[in-house]
Design a protein around this motif. Structure first.
Motif, PDB file in Angstrom:
ATOM      1  N   ARG A  38      -4.967   6.932 -78.052  1.00 32.46           N
ATOM      2  CA  ARG A  38      -4.607   8.076 -77.214  1.00 32.46           C
ATOM      3  C   ARG A  38      -3.351   7.777 -76.398  1.00 32.46           C
ATOM      4  NH1 ARG A  38      -4.529   9.662 -72.354  1.00 32.46           N
ATOM      5  NH2 ARG A  38      -5.488   7.807 -71.482  1.00 32.46           N
ATOM      6  N   VAL A  39      -3.311   6.590 -75.801  1.00 36.17           N
ATOM      7  CA  VAL A  39      -2.148   6.194 -75.001  1.00 36.17           C
ATOM      8  C   VAL A  39      -0.908   6.090 -75.878  1.00 36.17           C
ATOM      9  CG1 VAL A  39      -1.177   4.301 -73.641  1.00 36.17           C
ATOM     10  CG2 VAL A  39      -3.516   5.065 -73.214  1.00 36.17           C
ATOM     11  N   ALA A  40      -1.042   5.499 -77.059  1.00 31.90           N
ATOM     12  CA  ALA A  40       0.099   5.357 -77.968  1.00 31.90           C
ATOM     13  C   ALA A  40       0.650   6.723 -78.385  1.00 31.90           C
ATOM     14  CB  ALA A  40      -0.298   4.554 -79.200  1.00 31.90           C
ATOM     15  N   LEU A  41      -0.224   7.659 -78.647  1.00 29.54           N
ATOM     16  CA  LEU A  41       0.214   8.998 -79.039  1.00 29.54           C
ATOM     17  C   LEU A  41       0.957   9.688 -77.891  1.00 29.54           C
ATOM     18  CD1 LEU A  41       0.189  11.058 -81.317  1.00 29.54           C
ATOM     19  CD2 LEU A  41      -1.961  11.934 -80.415  1.00 29.54           C
ATOM     20  N   ALA A  42       0.453   9.535 -76.676  1.00 25.53           N
ATOM     21  CA  ALA A  42       1.126  10.124 -75.515  1.00 25.53           C
ATOM     22  C   ALA A  42       2.503   9.487 -75.308  1.00 25.53           C
ATOM     23  CB  ALA A  42       0.266   9.947 -74.261  1.00 25.53           C
ATOM     24  N   ARG A  43       2.579   8.185 -75.471  1.00 22.06           N
ATOM     25  CA  ARG A  43       3.864   7.497 -75.309  1.00 22.06           C
ATOM     26  C   ARG A  43       4.852   7.919 -76.385  1.00 22.06           C
ATOM     27  NH1 ARG A  43       1.722   1.425 -73.828  1.00 22.06           N
ATOM     28  NH2 ARG A  43       1.161   1.906 -71.673  1.00 22.06           N
ATOM     29  N   LYS A  44       4.355   8.088 -77.591  1.00 19.83           N
ATOM     30  CA  LYS A  44       5.213   8.514 -78.695  1.00 19.83           C
ATOM     31  C   LYS A  44       5.896   9.835 -78.357  1.00 19.83           C
ATOM     32  CE  LYS A  44       4.970  10.027 -83.484  1.00 19.83           C
ATOM     33  NZ  LYS A  44       4.090  10.321 -84.606  1.00 19.83           N
ATOM     34  N   GLY A  45       5.145  10.763 -77.822  1.00 22.52           N
ATOM     35  CA  GLY A  45       5.704  12.057 -77.449  1.00 22.52           C
ATOM     36  C   GLY A  45       6.741  11.947 -76.349  1.00 22.52           C
ATOM     37  N   ARG A  46       6.490  11.097 -75.370  1.00 23.48           N
ATOM     38  CA  ARG A  46       7.432  10.929 -74.262  1.00 23.48           C
ATOM     39  C   ARG A  46       8.714  10.233 -74.713  1.00 23.48           C
ATOM     40  NH1 ARG A  46       6.795  14.110 -70.080  1.00 23.48           N
ATOM     41  NH2 ARG A  46       7.799  12.561 -68.777  1.00 23.48           N
ATOM     42  N   VAL A  47       8.583   9.279 -75.619  1.00 28.89           N
ATOM     43  CA  VAL A  47       9.764   8.599 -76.148  1.00 28.89           C
ATOM     44  C   VAL A  47      10.648   9.589 -76.905  1.00 28.89           C
ATOM     45  CG1 VAL A  47      10.551   6.893 -77.855  1.00 28.89           C
ATOM     46  CG2 VAL A  47       8.736   6.296 -76.230  1.00 28.89           C
ATOM     47  N   LYS A  48      10.018  10.447 -77.702  1.00 27.99           N
ATOM     48  CA  LYS A  48      10.796  11.444 -78.449  1.00 27.99           C
ATOM     49  C   LYS A  48      11.463  12.429 -77.489  1.00 27.99           C
ATOM     50  CE  LYS A  48      10.854  14.552 -82.338  1.00 27.99           C
ATOM     51  NZ  LYS A  48      10.145  15.129 -83.443  1.00 27.99           N
ATOM     52  N   MET A  49      10.762  12.834 -76.455  1.00 24.61           N
ATOM     53  CA  MET A  49      11.355  13.738 -75.465  1.00 24.61           C
ATOM     54  C   MET A  49      12.564  13.090 -74.791  1.00 24.61           C
ATOM     55  SD  MET A  49       7.951  15.413 -73.687  1.00 24.61           S
ATOM     56  CE  MET A  49       8.877  15.916 -72.258  1.00 24.61           C
ATOM     57  N   ALA A  50      12.462  11.809 -74.480  1.00 23.60           N
ATOM     58  CA  ALA A  50      13.575  11.101 -73.851  1.00 23.60           C
ATOM     59  C   ALA A  50      14.774  11.029 -74.788  1.00 23.60           C
ATOM     60  CB  ALA A  50      13.142   9.699 -73.428  1.00 23.60           C
ATOM     61  N   MET A  51      14.518  10.771 -76.067  1.00 23.59           N
ATOM     62  CA  MET A  51      15.615  10.711 -77.030  1.00 23.59           C
ATOM     63  C   MET A  51      16.255  12.087 -77.215  1.00 23.59           C
ATOM     64  SD  MET A  51      17.551   8.962 -78.877  1.00 23.59           S
ATOM     65  CE  MET A  51      18.607   9.016 -80.316  1.00 23.59           C
ATOM     66  N   GLU A  52      15.447  13.124 -77.267  1.00 19.40           N
ATOM     67  CA  GLU A  52      15.995  14.479 -77.386  1.00 19.40           C
ATOM     68  C   GLU A  52      16.893  14.806 -76.198  1.00 19.40           C
ATOM     69  OE1 GLU A  52      12.372  16.521 -79.964  1.00 19.40           O
ATOM     70  OE2 GLU A  52      12.341  16.646 -77.791  1.00 19.40           O
ATOM     71  N   HIS A  53      16.463  14.423 -75.002  1.00 19.77           N
ATOM     72  CA  HIS A  53      17.259  14.658 -73.798  1.00 19.77           C
ATOM     73  C   HIS A  53      18.590  13.897 -73.876  1.00 19.77           C
ATOM     74  CE1 HIS A  53      18.277  15.194 -69.584  1.00 19.77           C
ATOM     75  NE2 HIS A  53      18.470  13.882 -69.518  1.00 19.77           N
TER      76      HIS A  53
END
Length: 86
Positions: free
Chosen positions: A17-32
């Motif tokens: 669960r934590v890994a999936l949440a982090r994955k989403g945040r990492v992608k959001m940071a890269m998109e930004h």
């Protein structure tokens, strides 16, 4: 030899669960970051984030663009990858 401890099923679920949440945040940071580079510094070596100005400190080779290719691909940002490659 080191033998790591066995994980309980509940611990494995929490880690997933934590890994999936982090994955989403990492992608959001890269998109930004990518959108900022594309908007303010496309084709230059780097974006100066405080001034939103592109700068060529690496010979004008588009260092950020080249360096970002593998990250874009791994994060599934295929459209951005092809745009950068071309």
């Amino acid at each position: 030899a080191y033998i790591p401890p066995a994980w309980k099923e509940s611990e494995l679920k929490e880690l997933a669960r934590v890994a999936l949440a982090r994955k989403g945040r990492v992608k959001m940071a890269m998109e930004h970051a990518w959108n900022g580079y594309r908007t303010f510094a496309w084709g230059t070596d780097e974006l100066l984030p405080l001034t939103n100005v592109g700068q060529d400190n690496w010979g004008g080779i588009g260092a950020t663009l080249v360096d970002s290719l593998s990250t874009l691909w791994l994060l599934g940002m295929k459209d951005e990858f092809w745009e950068a490659r071309d």
